[in-house]
Design a protein around this motif. Sequence first.
Motif, short mmCIF file in Angstrom:
data_model
loop_
_atom_site.label_atom_id
_atom_site.label_comp_id
_atom_site.label_asym_id
_atom_site.label_seq_id
_atom_site.Cartn_x
_atom_site.Cartn_y
_atom_site.Cartn_z
N ARG A 149 1.24 5.99 -4.84
CA ARG A 149 1.97 4.96 -5.59
C ARG A 149 1.40 3.58 -5.29
O ARG A 149 0.97 3.30 -4.17
CB ARG A 149 3.46 5.01 -5.23
N GLU A 150 1.45 2.72 -6.30
CA GLU A 150 0.92 1.37 -6.13
C GLU A 150 1.73 0.57 -5.11
O GLU A 150 1.17 -0.26 -4.39
CB GLU A 150 0.92 0.65 -7.48
N THR A 151 3.03 0.83 -5.06
CA THR A 151 3.86 0.10 -4.09
C THR A 151 3.47 0.43 -2.66
O THR A 151 3.45 -0.45 -1.79
CB THR A 151 5.34 0.43 -4.32
N ASP A 152 3.17 1.70 -2.39
CA ASP A 152 2.75 2.10 -1.05
C ASP A 152 1.39 1.50 -0.71
O ASP A 152 1.16 1.04 0.42
CB ASP A 152 2.71 3.62 -0.94
#
Length: 254
Positions: A149-152
């Motif tokens: 995920r981009e957030t991670d």
Amino acid sequence: MIRLKKNILSGLFLALLFMPLLAYSEAGIPAFTIETDGQGNQNYTLTMQILMLMTGLTLLPAALIGMTSFLRIIVVLALLRQALGTMQTPSNQILIGLALFLTLFIMAPVLDKIYSEAVSPYLDEKIKFKEAIDIGASPMHQFMVQQTRETDLGMFAEMAGVELSEPETVPFKVLIPAYMTSELKTAFQIGFMIFIPFLIIDLVVATLLMAMGMMMLSPMIISLPFKIMLFVLIDGWALIMGTLANSFVVPGGI
């Protein structure tokens, strides 16, 4: 006495460390190479590539857990066993074996690409060792980026002080922890969906037992056969294996 034991252990460790080099030497691959310069001087150098290869084999379990589909699969299977309430059935050995071979099935396109583009040319002496490492890391890097995920990625990049411009430029020191975090989140999401039908069965059985006044009887004893029957009737193992395999985005397809 303590120092003697340490010396013995150190000697055994060094013997085990250099044993592969001796074995390779007997097989025809020289453990040492002799280089002669223009003045006739001879320099003896250790073949470090073999030593690096044998040392890298010790990191295979960590790479299997942190860089492949193994993590998501084993967590989901463990949650499935807990949802069924079958205690130690299937056993840990069975779950690990199932997760391992399903991992090989999912990662087969990635491994084939690594072999054809990096390992095979290196064995044919078409590319150098450093170039083979760089080429072989690219398919694995692409696979991990597509599952993360981009957030991670953003969180770990911010902590490491790394600026992310393109997915291809993400360093492994940021990608690996971000990938593992994303895999754990995805595994728990799948596990939550697995838990729901079995939880409903437990609630229905517990409610019926309370209505009948049989509060001393454990609901697990009554609900376990129904959960197993439901899981078998819907062909649960095939559904779980298919869902896990299809949950990964593999370059080139599985």
